[in-house]
Design a protein around this motif. Structure first.
Motif: not given
Length: 172
Positions: A113-114, A119-120, A126-127
């Motif tokens: 989850k971390y 990553e999200a 970065e878009g």
């Protein structure tokens, strides 16, 4: 020559030890050894008493006699018969399942989850790459359409010139 060979071997050994995999493995072994104490305490303090409410607290005492009569000596060894100690297997299986559950729910799942959150956040900073890929695809489609249109216009001019007798195929 022997010193060079020894130096090469020592350098290789040093490089082997300094790789991340060896360090990670050493940490895993140490944590695993410490974690074994926790699992043993959970089995002895929680699981065994629950099982003991039904039968005995010591799972090792559960057994089945395949060849009668099963007689035990004073030291606990089998004097006669064939005794299957399935309680020991049950205890080891419960210990394994508890270990796997604790590792998964307390270590693997929170880490996954971390990492997903990290990553999200990285993608948000970065878009979205999906938008870039779609816009690149649209640009490529437009370039293709332009090339097809230019090729079609050039052929029309060439046919017109051939039909009127002006120009050559090499010179429009």
């Amino acid at each position: 020559m022997s010193n060079k060979k020894e130096a090469g071997v020592l350098q290789g050994f040093k490089a082997f030890l300094m790789r991340g995999n060896v360090v990670d493995l050493a940490v895993a072994v140490v944590i695993g050894a410490a974690f074994t104490n926790i699992v043993t305490a959970v089995v002895k303090g929680i699981i065994s008493p629950i099982v003991g409410a039904i039968g005995t607290k010591n799972l090792d005492s559960y057994s089945t006699c395949l060849k009668h009569p099963c007689e035990l000596a004073a030291d606990g060894t089998v004097k006669s018969g064939v005794q299957i100690m399935w309680g020991s297997v049950l205890g080891a299986t419960l210990s394994f399942v508890i270990t796997a559950a604790v590792v998964y729910f307390l270590m693997v799942l929170p880490m996954a989850k971390y990492l997903a959150r990290v990553e999200a956040r990285r993608r948000a900073r970065e878009g979205s790459h999906d938008t870039i890929e779609v816009s690149e695809l649209e640009v490529l489609k437009q370039i293709r359409d332009e090339l097809v249109a230019q090729r079609g216009t050039g052929r029309d001019q060439l046919v017109t010139q051939r039909g009127t007798g002006t120009g050559t195929p090499d010179q429009p």
